[in-house]
Design an enzyme around this catalytic site. Structure first.
Site, PDB file in Angstrom:
ATOM      1  N   CYS A 189      63.431  -8.298 -98.324  1.00 51.47           N
ATOM      2  CA  CYS A 189      64.273  -8.932 -99.349  1.00 51.47           C
ATOM      3  C   CYS A 189      64.545 -10.415 -99.100  1.00 51.47           C
ATOM      4  CB  CYS A 189      65.598  -8.189 -99.453  1.00 51.47           C
ATOM      5  SG  CYS A 189      65.366  -6.437 -99.732  1.00 51.47           S
TER       6      CYS A 189
ATOM      7  N   LEU B 120      76.445 -13.424 -88.194  1.00 47.70           N
ATOM      8  CA  LEU B 120      76.407 -14.600 -87.322  1.00 47.70           C
ATOM      9  C   LEU B 120      75.790 -14.245 -85.971  1.00 47.70           C
ATOM     10  CD1 LEU B 120      79.864 -16.356 -87.996  1.00 47.70           C
ATOM     11  CD2 LEU B 120      77.592 -17.163 -88.668  1.00 47.70           C
TER      12      LEU B 120
ATOM     13  N   ASP C 104      58.431   9.136-110.372  1.00 50.12           N
ATOM     14  CA  ASP C 104      57.597   8.215-109.586  1.00 50.12           C
ATOM     15  C   ASP C 104      56.142   8.435-109.982  1.00 50.12           C
ATOM     16  OD1 ASP C 104      58.234   6.518-106.792  1.00 50.12           O
ATOM     17  OD2 ASP C 104      56.129   7.069-107.084  1.00 50.12           O
TER      18      ASP C 104
ATOM     19  N   LEU D 204      72.161  -2.975-101.155  1.00 53.26           N
ATOM     20  CA  LEU D 204      71.994  -1.978-100.094  1.00 53.26           C
ATOM     21  C   LEU D 204      71.212  -2.568 -98.933  1.00 53.26           C
ATOM     22  CD1 LEU D 204      70.831   0.932-102.423  1.00 53.26           C
ATOM     23  CD2 LEU D 204      73.170   0.341-101.759  1.00 53.26           C
TER      24      LEU D 204
HETATM   25  C1  UGA Z   1      69.383  -7.346 -97.404  1.00 53.90           C
HETATM   26  C2  UGA Z   1      70.846  -7.601 -97.808  1.00 53.90           C
HETATM   27  O1  UGA Z   1      71.662  -7.631 -96.632  1.00 53.90           O
HETATM   28  C3  UGA Z   1      71.330  -6.524 -98.774  1.00 53.90           C
HETATM   29  O2  UGA Z   1      72.646  -6.836 -99.192  1.00 53.90           O
HETATM   30  C4  UGA Z   1      70.401  -6.501 -99.979  1.00 53.90           C
HETATM   31  O3  UGA Z   1      70.780  -5.500-100.905  1.00 53.90           O
HETATM   32  C5  UGA Z   1      68.995  -6.218 -99.507  1.00 53.90           C
HETATM   33  O4  UGA Z   1      68.583  -7.256 -98.592  1.00 53.90           O
HETATM   34  C6  UGA Z   1      68.100  -6.214-100.722  1.00 53.90           C
HETATM   35  O5  UGA Z   1      67.967  -7.247-101.380  1.00 53.90           O
HETATM   36  O6  UGA Z   1      67.633  -5.128-101.128  1.00 53.90           O
HETATM   37  P1  UGA Z   1      68.145  -5.774 -95.640  1.00 53.90           P
HETATM   38  O7  UGA Z   1      66.844  -6.389 -96.110  1.00 53.90           O
HETATM   39  O8  UGA Z   1      68.194  -4.306 -95.439  1.00 53.90           O
HETATM   40  O9  UGA Z   1      69.327  -6.136 -96.667  1.00 53.90           O
HETATM   41  O10 UGA Z   1      68.438  -6.500 -94.270  1.00 53.90           O
HETATM   42  P2  UGA Z   1      69.741  -7.079 -93.509  1.00 53.90           P
HETATM   43  O11 UGA Z   1      70.496  -5.995 -92.850  1.00 53.90           O
HETATM   44  O12 UGA Z   1      70.490  -7.971 -94.395  1.00 53.90           O
HETATM   45  O13 UGA Z   1      69.013  -7.940 -92.379  1.00 53.90           O
HETATM   46  C7  UGA Z   1      68.113  -8.989 -92.745  1.00 53.90           C
HETATM   47  C8  UGA Z   1      67.610  -9.713 -91.521  1.00 53.90           C
HETATM   48  O14 UGA Z   1      68.654 -10.479 -90.931  1.00 53.90           O
HETATM   49  C9  UGA Z   1      67.080  -8.795 -90.417  1.00 53.90           C
HETATM   50  O15 UGA Z   1      65.887  -9.363 -89.904  1.00 53.90           O
HETATM   51  C10 UGA Z   1      68.205  -8.800 -89.385  1.00 53.90           C
HETATM   52  O16 UGA Z   1      67.778  -8.530 -88.078  1.00 53.90           O
HETATM   53  C11 UGA Z   1      68.725 -10.212 -89.535  1.00 53.90           C
HETATM   54  N1  UGA Z   1      70.121 -10.400 -89.071  1.00 53.90           N
HETATM   55  C12 UGA Z   1      71.146  -9.835 -89.738  1.00 53.90           C
HETATM   56  C13 UGA Z   1      70.352 -11.204 -87.962  1.00 53.90           C
HETATM   57  O17 UGA Z   1      69.411 -11.752 -87.346  1.00 53.90           O
HETATM   58  N2  UGA Z   1      71.632 -11.414 -87.568  1.00 53.90           N
HETATM   59  C14 UGA Z   1      72.694 -10.848 -88.215  1.00 53.90           C
HETATM   60  O18 UGA Z   1      73.856 -11.121 -87.811  1.00 53.90           O
HETATM   61  C15 UGA Z   1      72.440 -10.048 -89.323  1.00 53.90           C
END
Ligand code: UGA
Length: 433
Positions: free
Chosen positions: A258, A248, A33, A151
């Protein structure tokens, strides 16, 4: 075991998780890093991010002698066979991913690489990046492979160790197979594709999930109007194998480092290639609408005006289980409230100081606990689904708050408990009681 050392360039959440997990699979891993202070603390096993299980893996790798941290990409790549690029690819401001760091690093390490080594892009990069890297590199004896990560922050270690699939794309099939073999122990299906398909699989997956969330959030908005319940609708839809029950859960919109960036970047890729893809703009627009609707509910609960109204925010991070505030829907809602003159007090288990005004954060004063945030509040709005909010003593909150409404944008609170404490609940995806 791979017949070669692994270098991981960049120890952000993707690089550090990948490095520590690859080491735990038995590989020899050196993480490099540019930030010397970060490297020094990682050498002592201090992990700078909140990621379940990562501290233990880092400590185990260091103790086992097969996970090392060094300053600079040069030091990391010497003698390495596999070079994972886990570098930032921020939004360049025009919707396109900014690849300057990636190309700078490739130019820097190119001359140092052994013949037969493989550069692997793990960061999310636009279609065509593997080819661009090959040009920047200017070496025919080094292969370039795309191996996107899937991830989720907060569960990244679990996701890495239990992948649904391992996607590897390259013009060099042998190099792709060699990279896929690094994950053999995990027993996941390997999807070997062209570099372009692999790069697009990552964007398509994130944009699809964002679209799914925008869809359920729009259904939630409609449900509130027609007297239905989005949670019941999602439950009913989820039994269909073709839809599935995950992603959902209606909420205050989606965010994080992301989805917003990747959805916009995919829209730009489509535009740049002259391909109309209106779903992507609709996905982003619907998300803005979802955030607006939460702000509307808070304004209504405050009696129609937010000017000078004290509002308590429960939760500030973009989801529970992470300390990440980047593109947080909670802060998007907060920004809307602040612009209308609300005075914001926020409690989040991972936020201990007032939000700094840099990064465009809204002015939120940090409260030490949810009760302090609620003191004198006209409205309380729950924005992040931290499980501990389910244990809040609502009777105590009722003694402290000035107003009598809780807007629960995550449907986390027990409606009966809220009513018993004397509050009116404004839920997500079903009409307020
Ligand atoms: C997301 C993807 O889910 C990963 O597969 C991907 O690798 C990652 O981006 C990336 O590109 O590095 P992440 O950003 O950690 O992961 O977040 P998520 O867990 O997917 O949640 C994203 C948003 O959706 C959050 O604001 C969460 O609160 C919201 N969410 C998720 C909902 O409002 N409802 C749900 O049912 C699920």
């Amino acid at each position: 075991m791979a017949d070669g050392r692994i270098a991981v360039i960049g120890t952000g959440y993707v690089g550090l998780t990948s490095g520590a997990c690859l080491a735990s699979l038995g590989h020899d891993v050196v993480c490099g890093d540019v930030d010397p202070a970060k490297v020094e603390s990682l050498k002592q096993g201090k992990v700078p991010i909140l990621e379940d299980g990562l501290d233990d893996l880092v400590l185990a790798g260091i103790a086992g002698g097969n996970l090392e941290f060094v300053h600079g990409a040069d030091a990391a790549v010497r003698g390495a066979k596999y070079i994972f690029l886990c570098l930032p690819t921020p939004d360049g401001g025009d919707g396109r991913a900014d690849l300057r760091i990636v190309h700078q690093v490739v130019a820097q390490i190119g001359p140092l690489l052994d013949a037969g080594s493989i550069i692997i892009t793990k960061s999310t990069v636009p279609v065509g990046t593997a080819q661009e890297i090959t040009k920047t590199l200017g070496r025919s004896d080094v292969a370039v492979v795309s191996n996107p990560e899937f991830l989720q922050e907060g569960t990244a270690v679990r996701n890495f160790m239990n992948p649904d699939r391992v996607v590897v794309g390259s013009t060099d099939p042998a190099a792709a197979q060699a990279v896929a073999a690094l994950y053999d122990k995990l027993g996941a299906p390997a999807v070997i594709t062209s570099a372009e398909s692999s790069e697009l699989i990552k964007y398509a997956s994130n944009a699809f999930l964002a679209m799914k969330l925008s869809f359920i959030n729009s259904i939630a908005g409609l449900a509130e109007v027609v007297g239905a319940d989005a949670a019941e609708i999602a439950h009913g839809m989820g039994f269909d194998d073709r839809i599935g029950p995950k992603f959902l859960r209606a909420g205050p919109g989606w965010g994080g480092s992301c989805f917003p960036k990747d959805t916009k970047a995919l829209a730009t890729i489509a535009l740049d290639n002259g391909f109309p893809f209106p779903l992507l703009k609709a996905t982003t627009d619907s998300n803005i609408d979802a955030q607006d609707r939460v702000a509307d509910k808070v304004r209504d609960a405050a009696g129609g005006s937010l000017a000078g109204a004290k509002i308590a925010l429960w939760g500030l991070t973009f989801k529970a289980g992470t300390d990440d505030l980047r593109d947080s829907p909670a802060l998007e809602v907060a920004q809307r409230l602040a612009l209308e003159g609300a005075v914001l007090y926020g409690y989040d288990p991972t936020v201990t100081a007032d939000l700094p005004r840099r990064h465009g954060y809204p002015p939120v004063a940090a409260a030490p606990d949810p009760y302090a945030a609620a003191e004198g509040a006209a409205v309380i709005v729950l924005l992040t689904e931290w499980p501990e909010f389910g244990d809040i003593d609502l009777a105590k909150v009722a003694e402290l708050a000035a107003g009598r409404t809780i807007v629960d944008a995550r449907n986390l609170l027990d409606p009966v408990a809220v009513a018993t404490a004397g509050f009116r609940l404004v839920p997500q995806g079903r009409p307020a009681g």
